[in-house]
Design an enzyme around this catalytic site. Sequence first.
Site, PDB file in Angstrom:
ATOM      1  N   ASP A   1      -2.753  -1.667   3.863  1.00  0.00           N
ATOM      2  CA  ASP A   1      -1.345  -1.694   3.133  1.00  0.00           C
ATOM      3  C   ASP A   1      -0.916   0.029   2.942  1.00  0.00           C
ATOM      4  O   ASP A   1      -1.529   0.698   3.922  1.00  0.00           O
ATOM      5  CB  ASP A   1      -1.414  -2.135   1.712  1.00  0.00           C
ATOM      6  CG  ASP A   1      -0.390  -2.900   1.428  1.00  0.00           C
ATOM      7  OD1 ASP A   1       0.772  -2.205   1.182  1.00  0.00           O
ATOM      8  OD2 ASP A   1      -0.380  -4.189   1.544  1.00  0.00           O
TER       9      ASP A   1
ATOM     10  N   ASP B   1      -7.425  -0.119 -14.172  1.00  0.00           N
ATOM     11  CA  ASP B   1      -7.932  -1.418 -13.294  1.00  0.00           C
ATOM     12  C   ASP B   1      -8.669  -1.573 -11.988  1.00  0.00           C
ATOM     13  O   ASP B   1      -8.914  -2.546 -11.505  1.00  0.00           O
ATOM     14  CB  ASP B   1      -6.675  -2.604 -13.644  1.00  0.00           C
ATOM     15  CG  ASP B   1      -6.861  -3.600 -14.625  1.00  0.00           C
ATOM     16  OD1 ASP B   1      -8.030  -3.920 -14.980  1.00  0.00           O
ATOM     17  OD2 ASP B   1      -5.895  -4.069 -14.977  1.00  0.00           O
TER      18      ASP B   1
ATOM     19  N   ASP C   1      -6.937   6.928   5.756  1.00  0.00           N
ATOM     20  CA  ASP C   1      -5.412   6.732   5.698  1.00  0.00           C
ATOM     21  C   ASP C   1      -4.947   7.188   7.241  1.00  0.00           C
ATOM     22  O   ASP C   1      -4.936   8.370   7.617  1.00  0.00           O
ATOM     23  CB  ASP C   1      -4.995   8.174   4.805  1.00  0.00           C
ATOM     24  CG  ASP C   1      -3.346   8.251   4.608  1.00  0.00           C
ATOM     25  OD1 ASP C   1      -2.685   7.387   5.266  1.00  0.00           O
ATOM     26  OD2 ASP C   1      -2.995   8.882   4.073  1.00  0.00           O
TER      27      ASP C   1
ATOM     28  N   THR D   1      -8.170  10.409   2.594  1.00  0.00           N
ATOM     29  CA  THR D   1      -7.801  10.051   1.122  1.00  0.00           C
ATOM     30  C   THR D   1      -6.425   8.979   1.229  1.00  0.00           C
ATOM     31  O   THR D   1      -5.634   9.202   1.043  1.00  0.00           O
ATOM     32  CB  THR D   1      -7.180  11.242  -0.124  1.00  0.00           C
ATOM     33  OG1 THR D   1      -6.100  11.671   1.116  1.00  0.00           O
ATOM     34  CG2 THR D   1      -8.338  12.351   0.014  1.00  0.00           C
TER      35      THR D   1
ATOM     36  N   HIS E   1       3.040  -0.259  -3.008  1.00  0.00           N
ATOM     37  CA  HIS E   1       2.930  -1.821  -3.007  1.00  0.00           C
ATOM     38  C   HIS E   1       1.233  -1.964  -2.658  1.00  0.00           C
ATOM     39  O   HIS E   1       1.008  -3.197  -3.203  1.00  0.00           O
ATOM     40  CB  HIS E   1       3.683  -1.801  -1.487  1.00  0.00           C
ATOM     41  CG  HIS E   1       3.430  -3.388  -0.992  1.00  0.00           C
ATOM     42  ND1 HIS E   1       2.343  -4.022  -0.066  1.00  0.00           N
ATOM     43  CD2 HIS E   1       4.413  -4.468  -1.145  1.00  0.00           C
ATOM     44  CE1 HIS E   1       2.670  -5.177   0.308  1.00  0.00           C
ATOM     45  NE2 HIS E   1       3.767  -5.640  -0.464  1.00  0.00           N
TER      46      HIS E   1
ATOM     47  N   VAL F   1     -10.440  -5.179 -11.807  1.00  0.00           N
ATOM     48  CA  VAL F   1     -11.818  -5.241 -12.450  1.00  0.00           C
ATOM     49  C   VAL F   1     -11.640  -6.166 -13.761  1.00  0.00           C
ATOM     50  O   VAL F   1     -10.803  -5.722 -14.373  1.00  0.00           O
ATOM     51  CB  VAL F   1     -12.405  -3.836 -13.178  1.00  0.00           C
ATOM     52  CG1 VAL F   1     -13.804  -4.228 -13.751  1.00  0.00           C
ATOM     53  CG2 VAL F   1     -12.612  -3.085 -11.785  1.00  0.00           C
TER      54      VAL F   1
ATOM     55  N   ASN G   1     -12.983  -6.035 -18.222  1.00  0.00           N
ATOM     56  CA  ASN G   1     -12.990  -4.420 -18.713  1.00  0.00           C
ATOM     57  C   ASN G   1     -12.369  -4.124 -19.767  1.00  0.00           C
ATOM     58  O   ASN G   1     -12.370  -2.920 -20.184  1.00  0.00           O
ATOM     59  CB  ASN G   1     -12.684  -3.517 -17.290  1.00  0.00           C
ATOM     60  CG  ASN G   1     -11.185  -3.661 -16.895  1.00  0.00           C
ATOM     61  OD1 ASN G   1     -10.664  -4.443 -17.400  1.00  0.00           O
ATOM     62  ND2 ASN G   1     -10.878  -2.589 -16.115  1.00  0.00           N
TER      63      ASN G   1
ATOM     64  N   TYR H   1      -0.751 -15.166  14.122  1.00  0.00           N
ATOM     65  CA  TYR H   1      -1.878 -14.803  15.293  1.00  0.00           C
ATOM     66  C   TYR H   1      -3.073 -15.994  14.928  1.00  0.00           C
ATOM     67  O   TYR H   1      -3.260 -16.267  13.861  1.00  0.00           O
ATOM     68  CB  TYR H   1      -2.556 -13.388  15.289  1.00  0.00           C
ATOM     69  CG  TYR H   1      -1.651 -12.473  15.666  1.00  0.00           C
ATOM     70  CD1 TYR H   1      -0.740 -12.347  16.805  1.00  0.00           C
ATOM     71  CD2 TYR H   1      -1.483 -11.351  14.916  1.00  0.00           C
ATOM     72  CE1 TYR H   1       0.261 -11.231  16.859  1.00  0.00           C
ATOM     73  CE2 TYR H   1      -0.540 -10.122  15.227  1.00  0.00           C
ATOM     74  CZ  TYR H   1       0.117 -10.260  16.303  1.00  0.00           C
ATOM     75  OH  TYR H   1       1.020  -9.169  16.484  1.00  0.00           O
TER      76      TYR H   1
ATOM     77  N   ASP I   1      -1.215 -21.467   6.808  1.00  0.00           N
ATOM     78  CA  ASP I   1      -2.658 -22.351   6.409  1.00  0.00           C
ATOM     79  C   ASP I   1      -2.612 -22.872   4.892  1.00  0.00           C
ATOM     80  O   ASP I   1      -3.488 -23.827   4.639  1.00  0.00           O
ATOM     81  CB  ASP I   1      -3.704 -21.351   6.779  1.00  0.00           C
ATOM     82  CG  ASP I   1      -3.866 -21.026   8.156  1.00  0.00           C
ATOM     83  OD1 ASP I   1      -4.417 -21.864   8.846  1.00  0.00           O
ATOM     84  OD2 ASP I   1      -3.415 -19.988   8.797  1.00  0.00           O
TER      85      ASP I   1
ATOM     86  N   SER J   1       3.573 -11.315  -0.299  1.00  0.00           N
ATOM     87  CA  SER J   1       2.731 -10.138  -0.291  1.00  0.00           C
ATOM     88  C   SER J   1       1.650 -10.435  -1.358  1.00  0.00           C
ATOM     89  O   SER J   1       0.443  -9.919  -1.466  1.00  0.00           O
ATOM     90  CB  SER J   1       3.302  -8.969  -0.701  1.00  0.00           C
ATOM     91  OG  SER J   1       3.733  -8.334   0.540  1.00  0.00           O
TER      92      SER J   1
END
Length: 951
Positions: free
Chosen positions: A169, A178, A210, A217, A231, A242, A245, A344, A370, A394
């Site tokens: 992404d 989080d 990246d 990074t 995004h 997480v 927490n 695909y 699906d 998304s």
Amino acid sequence: MTRIRTARAAAALFLLSSLVAAAESGPAASGFRSPGIRTLRKAGAAAGLIAVKRSNPGPAKSSKTWEQALAAVPVIKAEPAFPSHAGDRSRLSDIFEIRLAPGTDVFEACESLMRNGAVEWAEPLYSRRVEYTPNDPAIVNQWYLTTIKSREAWEVIRNSSGVVIGIVDTGVQFNHPDLKNAAWNNSDEIAGNGLDDDKNGYVDDVNGWDFGNNDNTPVPKANGTSDARYHGTGVASLAGAVTDNGMGMASTAFNAKLMAVKVFDDGETGSSLIPDAYKGIVYAADNGAHIINCSFGDGAFMQIESEAVAHACSLGCLVVAAAGNGGLDGAGDGEEVVSYPAGYAGVFAAAATNPSDVNASFSNYGYFVDLSAPGENIYVASQEMSYGWGDGTSYATPITASVAALVKGLHPAWTGRQAGEQVRVSCDAFGTLDPGFAAKLGRGRVNALRAVTVKSPSIRIESAVFAEGPGSNGDGFFDPGETVLLTFTVKNYLEPAQGVTIVFSSGDAGASISNSSFGIASLGTLQEWSNAGNPLRVTLSQSARGQTFNLRAALGDNGGYRDAETVTFQASFPYATLYGDNCALSVTDMGRIGLADISTETGDGFVYMGDDILFEGAVVAGVSADSLSDVARGNDGQSQNLDFEVLPGGNLEISTPGILAASQAKAAFSDELKSPALNLGVRFSAYAFKDEANADFVLLAYRLYGTTQAPLRNLYFGLFMDWDVSGEQDSWHNLAGFDPALSLGYVYEQFSTVHGGLAAVSGGATVYRCIDNEGEIYDGYTKKEKWAHLSGGVRNTAVTGEKDYSHLLGVGPLSIKAGDTVLVGFAVLGGYGLSDLKSHAQAAQAKWQDIVKQSAVDGRPEAGAGVFRLKGVYPNPFNAGTTIEYDLPSRVRVVLSIYDVRGREVARPVDGIEEQGTHRAGWGGTVPSGVYFFRLQAGGENRIGKLSVLR
């Protein structure tokens, strides 16, 4: 794919559920008796202890039947569950607690007992507890966790720590509260030493890579300017925030690790483009991701991306991708749209649902989907350590991935793909939730509880290969009237299945299936089966052109498993596009070029140096105003005439490379079904070239013949061409001209100097007429006007003013004797400036002569010395029988086939080697009255004609 909204206050949209029900809904819940009963598996069942209710034995029964039932399982002790009711004939008196031998599977023991008539029901014993709720304060904003039963699933498992989710992404903000403890760590890489320790090609890729900025990074850059750069952070929070927490939100997966794979340059202001997705998919797969999340997509298929996905699938990865946010097709006309990578093979495409548990209005849908998951009004992590709300497939995608991670945590030996299949097969069906989209939202909406409890097969069609069947022309296209063969392979990813059935159906009358059912005795876990020895047969109708056919496969077994898959194939297009080096032209098998249909603008036109400069090209032929056939636009000026139709066996065929050109095509059509008809048959060929001398034109060859014994006299034959040369201005500012020395008509835009033209290259008397579209075409183009333009000689060559122009260029008059043919050739060409265009027309004339010398202008060399000629058919029409006479230039194999009007072969009078000379073949007998067609093949050439039987 995501649509972001600003953060806003939200009321709590969930209610704490009550205690988990003892008998969860689903296929094969406890206590339900069927031949293939499967007991619902839930966590927390007591080891070695079950409850069983004995059936009322009735007066004719004895206790021996009950004893025999208990003997089928390893019972240590059986005693009344309610001793105070033993023998009182109450509903509790026949319930027993049964202690089993250590190590006995309590679920299998229940299934075994329920197969015996002495047992009313049998079930494991569970301990009850207060339902688990994490301490994440913002969980009140996550309405979907209630819908997909995440809380109930957490009663079964709360550990996905060994599962890695690749977030391909825009990067992940791992300093978000989080997410900071969810980052995947590449244990084979030493941070900060500047070395590629694990030899994977990436230096210091401790948390991912990246690709957008080519560094280690994979986080949104502080100086980034793109609105979409966070995004990936929102997507990651849904996949693996997480849980428990004490802060922020929760994710269904417990402690899964997030591999950040950034495929985005967040320094491009306003950009939302992801150019390196295929690299990110491969990186994630190669570096240990079990699940790869792709919350992006587009309608363009890319082979390189497809290969990347196939590589990930081959490693057992689950690839989940967004179905797209077009909502239908994005244009609102109701057509299905496929987004990639979701479309695909092997990718799980996720559509989105809304809080009402129906299809979200923005979500794409279709047979490629699906499953579905919540994707509207979704609470996510965002920039600046904050949270926000958004809509999009998304978000349905990482919610699906998160449930799959929980399943993988429960079944660590499974591949990511198997975990995905478990999520899919355990979905809540849309039959009652959203019946309007039931077939196009996949298996259903994800249900986390069922995903970690249900036991079921999951049988998928792994591959589907379509091929031309017997009697087809072998051109690689599925043409009208042909038989298409489907060979497929299925694979069972999960529980073994017995008595598997696969039944195909077609919802389109244009494709009929002759052998639709297949049976498989058993299919074990990860076992495959193929119908290679018995392919499915699909027969196409004569009207099947350019259609996409969806064949629906219903799959099931004798244990109650039911599923569905769809495989698709496309009938041959009504056009094909020939590509030269500098130009391309679409051609058809019924006389049109440029566009096959002007109302739908189907076709690629004539593209010269990247610009489409031709709107419509069409054959026009006639002997008078009352006897003219064409496929150009008609009386209303908006739709085209359809006087010519493809002949049986004359469907468009394209060869790349061809024998005589880089790309060539051929077809055969006639106007015999029109009334009144010229009875003109046309064998058509087209040639495009890549060598420098011939790269700026496409040659068109028309071999004309009469389809009856009557000669054709005073015939004019030409092409109507509506040019749209835009250049620096629009096509309403075109100019036009004619060069008599080259028989070249042309249209151009003066400032760009782009010229488009048509030249008659075969010689003969040329006719030409330049036409002002606004004054003569848009109000309708009548047969009378066409005849005047076609037969009027060379006229209107000196136009005045910038307008939208067409022209009609042809040859005539021609005379064609019975059994003879006349060859007419044109070149469609482009150039910059008139001088450039003329030089291309001269090159086209030279190339035409070269091709005529080499071949019969149908794409293949002559069979040998002499001429292959259809001499005649007599009598025709006929009653008792007819004779087809033909000449062969050499010893050659001959096939004479007879077809009915639906394109079905009804007879083959000749099929064998014949010597040089004249031959006669008879046919007729007792066939019904009607119109028939014949195709005579010899040495690679075809002769086609019509037969009329009168009884």
